[in-house]
Write an enzyme that holds these catalytic residues in place. Structure first.
Site, PDB file in Angstrom:
ATOM      1  N   ARG A  90      -7.127   7.646  33.336  1.00 25.01           N
ATOM      2  CA  ARG A  90      -7.553   6.635  32.243  1.00 25.01           C
ATOM      3  C   ARG A  90      -9.113   7.106  32.119  1.00 25.01           C
ATOM      4  NH1 ARG A  90      -4.825   2.535  35.212  1.00 25.01           N
ATOM      5  NH2 ARG A  90      -3.082   2.160  34.165  1.00 25.01           N
ATOM      6  N   LYS A 111     -17.097  13.208  20.554  1.00 26.93           N
ATOM      7  CA  LYS A 111     -15.620  13.516  20.108  1.00 26.93           C
ATOM      8  C   LYS A 111     -14.877  14.397  20.945  1.00 26.93           C
ATOM      9  CE  LYS A 111     -16.668  12.319  15.304  1.00 26.93           C
ATOM     10  NZ  LYS A 111     -16.816  12.742  13.856  1.00 26.93           N
ATOM     11  N   GLU A 167     -25.031  25.326  10.900  1.00 30.78           N
ATOM     12  CA  GLU A 167     -25.115  24.022  11.141  1.00 30.78           C
ATOM     13  C   GLU A 167     -26.695  23.641  11.116  1.00 30.78           C
ATOM     14  OE1 GLU A 167     -22.673  21.661  11.040  1.00 30.78           O
ATOM     15  OE2 GLU A 167     -20.851  23.148  11.250  1.00 30.78           O
ATOM     16  N   LYS A 189     -29.213  15.408  15.244  1.00 33.45           N
ATOM     17  CA  LYS A 189     -27.729  15.198  15.092  1.00 33.45           C
ATOM     18  C   LYS A 189     -27.836  13.681  15.967  1.00 33.45           C
ATOM     19  CE  LYS A 189     -22.965  15.686  15.468  1.00 33.45           C
ATOM     20  NZ  LYS A 189     -22.032  16.566  15.972  1.00 33.45           N
ATOM     21  N   ARG A 248     -24.028   8.382   9.286  1.00 36.86           N
ATOM     22  CA  ARG A 248     -23.481   9.567   9.803  1.00 36.86           C
ATOM     23  C   ARG A 248     -22.715  10.500   8.939  1.00 36.86           C
ATOM     24  NH1 ARG A 248     -20.800   8.999  15.457  1.00 36.86           N
ATOM     25  NH2 ARG A 248     -20.156  10.933  15.729  1.00 36.86           N
ATOM     26  N   HIS A 259     -15.583  28.582  10.656  1.00 33.67           N
ATOM     27  CA  HIS A 259     -16.303  27.234  10.334  1.00 33.67           C
ATOM     28  C   HIS A 259     -17.490  27.486   9.852  1.00 33.67           C
ATOM     29  CE1 HIS A 259     -16.951  23.051  10.221  1.00 33.67           C
ATOM     30  NE2 HIS A 259     -17.961  23.220  11.002  1.00 33.67           N
TER      31      HIS A 259
HETATM   32 ZN    ZN Z   1     -19.510  21.713  11.221  1.00 31.32          ZN
END
Ligand code: ZN
Ligand code: ADP
Length: 373
Positions: A125, A147, A189, A231, A245, A268
């Site tokens: 958990r 994330k 980025e 960020k 965001r 990417h």
């Molecule tokens: Zn990206």
């Protein structure tokens, strides 16, 4: 301008459940054992890395003593970001008798962070983990936001959880072994961060493009720190300014379409480079963005060794089709986070703008031309 650079301490990332530190220092990796001892005392630690990264940290300059921890590995690449790998890693932990006192170290790029982070989010958990990014992309992007997750045959990141790390340790020395193309991808980025939130950062990248290209450690420290700060600021502002965001999605609506319609042959970072150019051209065409932004962004990306025009011709119809199927777009118009000028994003009711198909088509010309004007 958002936030400030200067102090040499770690960057503090706050989130709904608390906060954690991102350490950006050359040589930080040597302090990893002590840091784990301090942050996660009395925990039984497992190190998760892909087999390529694992072998780098078992040999050469890093020696064998990075961490006295049991290690678990998986095959390198996005193809490993699956529920099957999650199950295998989880089974290995249970077989080796890891209990609730387990802690994980995710050593590697974005794939490792997402996969090992998801194992940490769900094991017993939830157990704590420390993220040690070894790609530029993972250092300045994946290390903020909490994330974690895996892909499914239906799409990327469809299964996952919010599980922020206990700390992030980013050591620019680890980037020395990164393949050139992989390294360059991360810079897209950083350009995005300047474009959406800090004109002076964008200008700094322009002035330091050469040092960034040769991976000068001091320059990299500033690059990673400033991107992480931006960020982190945007993500934490989101709690007050709902939806801000979304500006982190700049360049990404078109980038995702490019990745999908090329069958993920375009990496990417390269897709983001092309997306930033096309979307800033779109902003200009709509009268939202100041003239010259797409040209400025394209010139910088080209100097950083990123593509500014499509490798092979991808049919516009295919790109538009994949945009309209994106989960973020509700029927009809496609939503974009658009810049008004370098360092500032357009806002009406929300931080995104609905754009009809035919306007997008026209903007795609920005990356179809061979930009040599
Ligand atoms: Zn990206
Ligand atoms: P990303 O961070 O780009 O999302 P991955 O986690 O898939 O991606 O890492 C990209 C590739 O780079 C993988 O093959 C991985 O093994 C390799 N890699 C990661 N870090 C390093 C490094 N510091 N040196 C060399 N190769 C690395």
């Amino acid at each position: 301008m958002v936030g400030k650079t200067g102090s040499q301490g770690p960057v503090v990332v706050t989130h709904a459940l608390g906060s954690y530190h991102v350490y950006v220092e050359t040589g930080a990796l040597a302090r990893l054992p002590a840091l784990i001892q301090e942050l996660l005392p009395d925990r039984r630690v497992a190190l998760i890395a892909d087999s390529r990264v694992d072998s780098i940290y078992r040999s050469g300059e890093w020696g064998t003593g990075l961490l006295e921890a049991e290690s678990l590995t998986f095959e390198p690449g996005e193809k490993s970001k699956t529920r099957e790998s999650w199950a295998e890693l989880t089974d290995q932990l249970t077989e080796r008798g890891f209990g609730r006192d387990a802690a994980l170290v995710a050593l590697g790029g974005g794939v490792t962070g997402d996969l090992a982070g998801f194992v940490a989010a769900t094991y017993m958990r939830g157990v704590p983990y420390v993220q040690v990014p070894t790609t530029l992309l993972a250092m300045l992007d994946a290390s903020v936001g909490g994330k974690t997750g895996v892909d499914t045959p239906r799409g990327k990141n469809l299964v996952g959880a919010f599980h922020p790390p206990a700390a992030v340790v980013a050591d620019p020395n680890t980037l020395k072994t990164l393949p050139e193309r992989e390294y360059r991808g991360g810079m897209a980025e950083a350009v995005k961060h300047g474009m959406i939130a800090d004109e002076s950062y964008l200008a700094w990248i322009e002035s330091n493009a050469e040092a960034i290209g040769r991976r000068d450690p001091g320059t990299l420290i500033h690059l990673v720190r400033r991107s992480v700060e931006i960020k982190a600021q945007v993500v934490s502002d989101d709690e007050r300014e709902a939806g801000r965001r979304a500006i982190l999605n700049a360049g990404h609506t078109i980038a995702h379409a490019l990745e999908q319609s090329s069958g993920y042959m375009i990496p990417h970072g390269e897709a983001v480079a092309l997306g930033l150019i096309a979307e800033s051209r779109l902003a200009e065409a709509l009268g939202i963005g100041a003239a010259g932004l797409s040209r400025r962004v394209a010139a910088l990306l080209a100097r950083l060794g990123l593509p500014v025009s499509l490798p092979g011709r991808i049919p516009r119809a295919r790109l538009l089709d994949s945009m309209s199927r994106d989960k973020k777009n509700k029927r009809g118009d496609i939503h974009f986070a658009l810049a008004t000028r370098a360092g500032a994003m357009h806002r009406s009711d929300t931080w995104t703008t609905a754009v009809p198909f035919h306007r997008i088509e026209a903007a795609l010309a920005a990356i179809e031309e061979t930009t040599q004007d």
